[in-house]
Scaffold this active site. Structure first.
Site, PDB file in Angstrom:
ATOM      1  N   ASP A   1     113.792  40.682  22.603  1.00 16.82           N
ATOM      2  CA  ASP A   1     113.081  41.750  23.297  1.00 16.82           C
ATOM      3  C   ASP A   1     112.978  41.383  24.768  1.00 16.82           C
ATOM      4  O   ASP A   1     112.865  40.202  25.115  1.00 16.82           O
ATOM      5  CB  ASP A   1     111.674  41.931  22.715  1.00 16.82           C
ATOM      6  CG  ASP A   1     111.682  42.591  21.345  1.00 16.82           C
ATOM      7  OD1 ASP A   1     112.619  43.362  21.063  1.00 16.82           O
ATOM      8  OD2 ASP A   1     110.750  42.346  20.568  1.00 16.82           O
TER       9      ASP A   1
ATOM     10  N   ASP B   1     114.956  49.336  19.860  1.00 17.88           N
ATOM     11  CA  ASP B   1     113.662  49.873  19.432  1.00 17.88           C
ATOM     12  C   ASP B   1     113.471  51.301  19.940  1.00 17.88           C
ATOM     13  O   ASP B   1     112.931  52.156  19.232  1.00 17.88           O
ATOM     14  CB  ASP B   1     112.518  49.000  19.949  1.00 17.88           C
ATOM     15  CG  ASP B   1     112.533  47.593  19.368  1.00 17.88           C
ATOM     16  OD1 ASP B   1     113.103  47.391  18.273  1.00 17.88           O
ATOM     17  OD2 ASP B   1     111.979  46.689  20.022  1.00 17.88           O
TER      18      ASP B   1
END
Length: 166
Positions: A122, A141
């Site tokens: 991330d 995401d």
């Protein structure tokens, strides 16, 4: 002609997967975020913050175990199979195919991360209006969220089209 029927699903999934993996490589490895840990792009609206997500959204179920990793890989793969099966059994509108492709492409991008690294990479962090967001996420995401929202929004349109068809 049957393969062309789901071309939008395939290409949306392909591009979602490719953009997710390319963005992770570019930011985390090529720009050196893994080493730097933080790059301010357009503070506070857009920052890159290095994150290793071993759980699900917002770090839930983050117990750093191999069992959890493989369960999450299995769960994500199962969701992809269920979504693909569901969409292919209907006659989805183009927008529903694209939504399914985005969801599957984003989910498979995160599966590849878990297979390669043991966690999901991330790097996106966004804050606004005096509220500091401590969480990080990735392009995959975003595609998963947009795909799920699109499936919910466009599912009824597919039902209406099927009812209108002779």
């Amino acid at each position: 002609m049957r393969p062309m029927r789901f071309a939008f699903l395939f290409w949306a999934g392909f591009w979602a997967f490719l953009l997710d993996q390319a963005s992770k490589y570019l930011v985390v490895h090529w720009m050196g975020l893994a080493r730097l840990r933080s790059i301010d792009v357009l503070p506070p609206v857009l920052n890159f913050r290095y994150g290793e997500n071993r759980g699900i959204n917002f770090g839930l179920l983050d117990n750093n175990s191999d069992l959890a990793r493989w369960l999450l890989i299995g769960f994500s793969t199962a969701v992809c199979i269920v979504v693909l099966t569901w969409v292919m059994r209907t006659q989805p509108v183009r927008r529903m195919q694209i939504a399914a492709g985005l969801l599957v492409g984003g989910a498979l991008g995160n599966v590849v991360d878990r297979l390669l690294y043991g966690y999901v990479l991330d790097f996106l962090n966004m804050s606004c209006c005096g509220i500091e967001n401590p969480f990080v996420f990735n392009i995959g995401d975003v595609f998963i969220f947009l795909g799920a929202a699109g499936l919910i929004l466009f599912e009824n349109q597919s039902d209406r089209q099927r009812k209108k068809a002779p």
